[in-house]
Design a protein around this motif. Structure first.
Motif, short mmCIF file in Angstrom:
data_model
loop_
_atom_site.label_atom_id
_atom_site.label_comp_id
_atom_site.label_asym_id
_atom_site.label_seq_id
_atom_site.Cartn_x
_atom_site.Cartn_y
_atom_site.Cartn_z
N ARG A 41 0.85 -1.21 0.00
CA ARG A 41 0.00 0.00 0.00
C ARG A 41 0.87 1.25 0.00
O ARG A 41 0.62 2.20 -0.72
CB ARG A 41 -0.90 0.01 1.24
N PHE A 42 1.91 1.19 0.84
CA PHE A 42 2.81 2.33 0.95
C PHE A 42 3.50 2.60 -0.39
O PHE A 42 3.64 3.76 -0.81
CB PHE A 42 3.86 2.06 2.05
N ASN A 43 3.91 1.52 -1.06
CA ASN A 43 4.60 1.66 -2.35
C ASN A 43 3.66 2.07 -3.49
O ASN A 43 4.12 2.43 -4.56
CB ASN A 43 5.30 0.36 -2.71
N HIS A 44 2.37 1.95 -3.27
CA HIS A 44 1.40 2.36 -4.29
C HIS A 44 0.76 3.69 -3.88
O HIS A 44 -0.43 3.75 -3.54
CB HIS A 44 0.34 1.27 -4.50
N ASP A 45 1.55 4.72 -3.91
CA ASP A 45 1.09 6.09 -3.58
C ASP A 45 0.41 6.18 -2.22
O ASP A 45 -0.57 6.91 -2.06
CB ASP A 45 0.13 6.61 -4.68
N GLU A 46 0.91 5.44 -1.26
CA GLU A 46 0.37 5.45 0.10
C GLU A 46 -1.15 5.25 0.10
O GLU A 46 -1.91 6.04 0.67
CB GLU A 46 0.76 6.74 0.83
N MET A 47 -1.53 4.20 -0.59
CA MET A 47 -2.95 3.86 -0.69
C MET A 47 -3.53 3.61 0.71
O MET A 47 -2.87 2.97 1.54
CB MET A 47 -3.09 2.57 -1.53
N THR A 48 -4.71 4.13 0.97
CA THR A 48 -5.31 3.92 2.30
C THR A 48 -6.02 2.57 2.35
O THR A 48 -6.33 1.97 1.31
CB THR A 48 -6.34 5.03 2.62
N GLN A 49 -6.30 2.12 3.56
CA GLN A 49 -7.04 0.86 3.73
C GLN A 49 -8.42 0.98 3.09
O GLN A 49 -8.92 0.03 2.49
CB GLN A 49 -7.19 0.53 5.22
N GLN A 50 -9.02 2.16 3.23
CA GLN A 50 -10.36 2.39 2.67
C GLN A 50 -10.34 2.25 1.14
O GLN A 50 -11.23 1.63 0.55
CB GLN A 50 -10.86 3.78 3.08
N GLN A 51 -9.29 2.82 0.52
CA GLN A 51 -9.18 2.74 -0.95
C GLN A 51 -9.02 1.29 -1.40
O GLN A 51 -9.65 0.86 -2.36
CB GLN A 51 -7.99 3.58 -1.43
N LEU A 52 -8.17 0.55 -0.67
CA LEU A 52 -7.97 -0.86 -1.02
C LEU A 52 -9.27 -1.65 -0.81
O LEU A 52 -9.64 -2.50 -1.63
CB LEU A 52 -6.84 -1.45 -0.17
N ALA A 53 -9.97 -1.32 0.26
CA ALA A 53 -11.24 -1.99 0.55
C ALA A 53 -12.24 -1.76 -0.58
O ALA A 53 -12.92 -2.70 -1.02
CB ALA A 53 -11.79 -1.48 1.87
N GLU A 54 -12.32 -0.53 -1.05
CA GLU A 54 -13.25 -0.20 -2.14
C GLU A 54 -12.88 -0.93 -3.43
O GLU A 54 -13.74 -1.40 -4.15
CB GLU A 54 -13.28 1.31 -2.37
N LYS A 55 -11.58 -1.03 -3.68
CA LYS A 55 -11.13 -1.69 -4.92
C LYS A 55 -11.34 -3.19 -4.88
O LYS A 55 -11.45 -3.84 -5.92
CB LYS A 55 -9.64 -1.38 -5.16
N THR A 56 -11.36 -3.77 -3.69
CA THR A 56 -11.50 -5.23 -3.58
C THR A 56 -12.92 -5.66 -3.17
O THR A 56 -13.21 -6.85 -3.09
CB THR A 56 -10.49 -5.80 -2.57
N GLY A 57 -13.76 -4.67 -2.87
CA GLY A 57 -15.16 -4.98 -2.56
C GLY A 57 -15.39 -5.54 -1.17
O GLY A 57 -16.31 -6.33 -0.95
N VAL A 58 -14.53 -5.15 -0.23
CA VAL A 58 -14.75 -5.57 1.16
C VAL A 58 -14.75 -4.32 2.06
O VAL A 58 -14.57 -3.21 1.57
CB VAL A 58 -13.67 -6.57 1.66
N THR A 59 -14.92 -4.54 3.35
CA THR A 59 -14.93 -3.38 4.26
C THR A 59 -13.50 -3.07 4.72
O THR A 59 -12.62 -3.94 4.65
CB THR A 59 -15.80 -3.65 5.50
N ARG A 60 -13.31 -1.86 5.22
CA ARG A 60 -11.98 -1.45 5.72
C ARG A 60 -11.55 -2.33 6.89
O ARG A 60 -10.38 -2.65 7.05
CB ARG A 60 -12.03 0.03 6.15
N GLN A 61 -12.56 -2.74 7.68
CA GLN A 61 -12.26 -3.59 8.85
C GLN A 61 -11.66 -4.93 8.41
O GLN A 61 -10.78 -5.47 9.08
CB GLN A 61 -13.53 -3.86 9.67
N THR A 62 -12.11 -5.44 7.28
CA THR A 62 -11.59 -6.71 6.78
C THR A 62 -10.14 -6.56 6.32
O THR A 62 -9.30 -7.40 6.62
CB THR A 62 -12.48 -7.26 5.64
N ILE A 63 -9.86 -5.45 5.63
CA ILE A 63 -8.47 -5.18 5.21
C ILE A 63 -7.57 -5.06 6.43
O ILE A 63 -6.47 -5.62 6.48
CB ILE A 63 -8.40 -3.89 4.34
N MET A 64 -8.09 -4.36 7.45
CA MET A 64 -7.32 -4.17 8.68
C MET A 64 -7.05 -5.52 9.36
O MET A 64 -5.94 -5.79 9.81
CB MET A 64 -8.13 -3.28 9.64
N ALA A 65 -8.09 -6.37 9.39
CA ALA A 65 -7.94 -7.70 10.02
C ALA A 65 -6.93 -8.56 9.25
O ALA A 65 -6.13 -9.27 9.86
CB ALA A 65 -9.30 -8.40 10.07
#
Lengths: 82, 148
Positions: A14-38
């Motif tokens: 995430r850091f290497n991809h323009d400091e992508m946030t957990q929320q952005q990754l969650a949106e791109k993968t179709g899950v919640t931010r809590q799941t990315i965090m877990a």
């Protein structure tokens, strides 16, 4: 049967991809931010489908994002470091 | 505390409040001064049948109120999204509540097998349903915090 542990490099990727946030990754993968965090904290092992979706977001092969470490391997690593 | 955990906590509190209020209402309206009704099967049948829709309606209303308060306080909408982790947690907690209710069911049948009065069976069924529901919600909080 030994317990399996799945480690990941999502935080680093995430850091290497323009400091992508957990929320952005969650949106791109179709899950919640809590799941990315877990997943990042090793509290949840994602399904194969979600693992591939995460890898696709980073344009990386699956092995670069996730690594499989069995309990025996981790014990051996611990013994070597001692 | 995460949004899901807050929702679960509201669900636990509302379940306790709903069952306590309904039990008090039924006791004062029908049972106080008429102890014989406790062995009336029609009374228990009606009490069960009314409890289910009342509890569902009350839960819906409480969750709507919670969503409104949450929006006012945090300026965020409640998430209705359920991903694979949420579904897995739901499945695991349902399994716990299923086993607890099954245990309660066997205990209630056991009470009849050992010659206890019928009201023991009904009380055991209500209690096991309630405990199963609370345990299920508690398990969800546990899985959300500790991981799967």
């Amino acid at each position: 049967m030994s317990k399996c542990l799945i480690s990941n490099n999502i935080r680093k990727l995430r850091f290497n991809h323009d400091e992508m946030t957990q929320q952005q990754l969650a949106e791109k993968t179709g899950v919640t931010r809590q799941t990315i965090m877990a997943i990042e904290n090793g509290k949840y092992s994602p399904s194969l489908e979600l693992a591939f979706r995460i890898a696709r977001v980073f344009h990386a092969p699956l092995e670069e994002v996730f690594a499989y470490v069995s309990e025996e391997d981790s014990k051996q690593t611990d013994n070597k470091t001692l | 505390m995460e949004q899901k955990e807050k929702q679960i906590l509201v669900s636990i509190i509302s379940s306790i409040v709903i069952l306590a209020s309904y039990s008090l209402y039924v006791y004062h309206k029908f049972m106080a001064g008429n102890p014989g009704i406790i062995n009336d099967f029609r009374f228990w049948g009606r009490a069960f049948l009314i409890l289910i829709p009342v509890a569902i309606m009350a839960q819906i209303i409480i969750h709507i109120i919670f969503a409104i308060i949450h929006k006012i306080v945090t300026d965020e909408d409640l998430s209705t999204k359920n991903d694979e982790r949420d579904k897995l947690i739901e499945l695991k907690s349902i399994r716990i509540s299923h086993w607890l209710f099954t245990l309660g069911f066997f205990l209630s049948m056991g009470s009849q097998a050992f010659g206890k009065p019928p009201w023991v069976m009904f009380i055991t069924l209500i209690c096991s349903g309630f405990i199963a529901s609370i345990a299920s919600e508690g398990a969800k909080i546990f899985f959300y915090r500790k991981g799967l």
